[in-house]
Motif scaffolding. Structure first.
Motif, PDB file in Angstrom:
ATOM      1  N   ASP A   8       0.834  -1.205   0.000  1.00  0.00           N
ATOM      2  CA  ASP A   8       0.000   0.000   0.000  1.00  0.00           C
ATOM      3  C   ASP A   8       0.868   1.254   0.000  1.00  0.00           C
ATOM      4  N   CYS A  25       0.575   2.423  10.110  1.00  0.00           N
ATOM      5  CA  CYS A  25       0.232   1.496   9.026  1.00  0.00           C
ATOM      6  C   CYS A  25      -0.103   0.116   9.588  1.00  0.00           C
ATOM      7  N   LEU A  30      -2.341  -1.736   6.912  1.00  0.00           N
ATOM      8  CA  LEU A  30      -1.803  -1.336   5.616  1.00  0.00           C
ATOM      9  C   LEU A  30      -0.418  -1.943   5.417  1.00  0.00           C
ATOM     10  N   LEU A 196      -1.597   9.248   5.755  1.00  0.00           N
ATOM     11  CA  LEU A 196      -2.564   8.187   5.483  1.00  0.00           C
ATOM     12  C   LEU A 196      -3.916   8.748   5.062  1.00  0.00           C
TER      13      LEU A 196
END
Length: 304
Positions: A8, A25, A30, A196
Motif C-alpha cells: 500500500d 500502518c 496497511l 494516510l
C-alpha cells in the motif's frame, strides 16, 4: 518489471517520519515497505541523488499504491527523474500516487513590505528556494496517469525531537531571542495521520500543496520564558542581561537565563503579557484547509 510483492505504502527514506508512520500502518492493516541508503533492518537499499542515480536500483522497489518521498529534492529535473525512473521499472502508474514531504520555509516575509506580520496559506506565493522550485516541478507532473501532492510540514517534534531542548540550544543569547516571533510545529503522529488521510483520499490532494501544522501560532518568547536552559549561564560579554538595570535572579525563578531575557525584552518592547499579539509575531501559517478537507483535527497540539 518489478517482481517484488506490492504494498500500500512505499516509504522512500526510512527516517524520523517512519517511526510514526510504520506503527500507524500496522495498526490500520496497511502493507508497507521502506528504503534506506545502507539497507538492512528490514529496509530496501536505495539512494537518490539530485544529480543522478542508477535506475537499476528501482527494480528492487515494490509496486505501491502510494509512494512517499521523505527526503528533500532540490535539483532541477530531479523530481521528474524520480517519478519517471519508477515508471520505467514498474510499468503503468495509473494506480500509483506520489507524496513529497516539503518544507514551510518556502513561505517567508522577504516579499512583505512595511509589515511586521502576515498570514500565509497554501495558496500564498512561495519564494525561489531550490526546494520550492523542485516542489513546483513535482506538482506539475500531476496530470494523466500520475498523481502528485506536496505536504509542506512545519517544525517537527515528537520522539527524540524535543521542542524544549531545541529552545535551550537555539535561543542561547538575549539577541538571538529579540527578533524571534512565531513558531509553527506538528507532531510526528499527526504527520503520519496526514499522510494516510491523503493515501485514502488522494483525489482530494492531486496536484495540490498543503500546509501541515497543529493550527497553533506558538510564541517563542512564551516558550523561552517557560523553558529556560540551566546549562546556559547568560554571562556572555556584551550581553545586555548582565548590565545595570537587568532583571535580578531569585532561587525560585525558572532555570536558565531565557526567562530573564524575555522579561527584559518585554520591558524594552512594551509587551504587557505573553503570548504576544499576532501583529508582533512575523510569519503566520494557516493550515486549516488541510484539516477541514480531510476531516481531521491535530491530535498533539501541546508541545510537551
Amino acid at each position: 518489471m518489478s517482481v517484488v510483492v506490492p504494498v500500500d505504502i512505499l516509504i522512500l527514506g526510512a527516517g524520523w517520519t517512519s517511526k510514526f508512520l510504520i506503527p500507524l500502518c500496522e495498526s490500520r492493516g496497511l502493507s508497507f515497505a521502506a528504503t534506506s541508503r545502507a539497507g538492512g533492518n528490514g529496509t530496501i537499499k536505495f539512494e537518490f541523488g539530485d544529480d543522478g542515480d542508477d535506475e537499476e536500483q528501482y527494480n528492487a522497489l515494490p509496486n505501491a499504491q502510494t509512494v512517499l518521498i521523505t527526503f528533500p529534492i532540490t535539483g532541477n529535473g530531479a523530481s521528474t527523474r524520480l517519478v519517471q525512473s519508477y515508471a520505467h521499472t514498474h510499468g503503468q502508474l495509473s494506480e500509483t500516487h506520489f507524496i513529497q514531504l516539503g518544507t514551510t520555509s518556502i513561505w517567508d516575509m522577504s516579499a512583505m513590505k512595511d509589515t511586521t506580520s502576515a498570514w500565509f496559506d497554501r495558496q500564498s506565493p512561495v519564494n525561489d528556494h531550490p526546494r520550492a522550485r523542485a516542489e513546483a516541478e513535482f506538482l506539475a507532473l500531476s496530470s494523466g496517469s500520475v498523481s502528485t501532492t506536496v505536504l509542506n510540514l512545519s517544525g517537527l517534534w515528537g520522539g527524540e525531537r524535543s521542542v524544549k531542548n531545541w529552545i535551550g540550544r537555539v535561543l542561547n543569547s538575549k539577541e538571538s531571542l529579540r527578533n524571534r516571533g512565531s513558531l509553527h510545529m506538528v507532531h510526528g503522529i499527526d504527520v503520519a495521520r496526514a499522510i494516510l488521510a491523503v493515501h485514502v483520499q488522494f483525489g482530494l490532494a492531486k496536484g495540490q500543496r498543503w500546509i501541515i501544522n497543529d493550527m497553533r501560532v506558538h510564541d517563542l518568547w512564551e516558550l523561552a520564558a517557560a523553558w529556560g536552559d540551566p546549562n546556559i549561564s547568560g554571562q556572555v560579554d556584551g550581553d545586555a542581561s548582565t548590565k545595570q538595570g537587568s532583571v535580578p535572579l531569585d532561587d525560585s525563578d525558572p532555570p536558565g537565563p531565557q526567562p530573564r531575557w524575555v522579561m527584559e525584552l518585554m520591558m524594552e518592547e512594551g509587551v504587557r503579557g505573553l503570548p504576544r499579539e499576532l501583529n508582533r509575531m512575523g510569519r503566520l501559517l494557516d493550515s486549516r484547509e488541510f484539516w477541514t478537507t480531510f476531516g481531521l483535527l491535530p491530535s498533539n497540539a501541546r508541545l510537551q
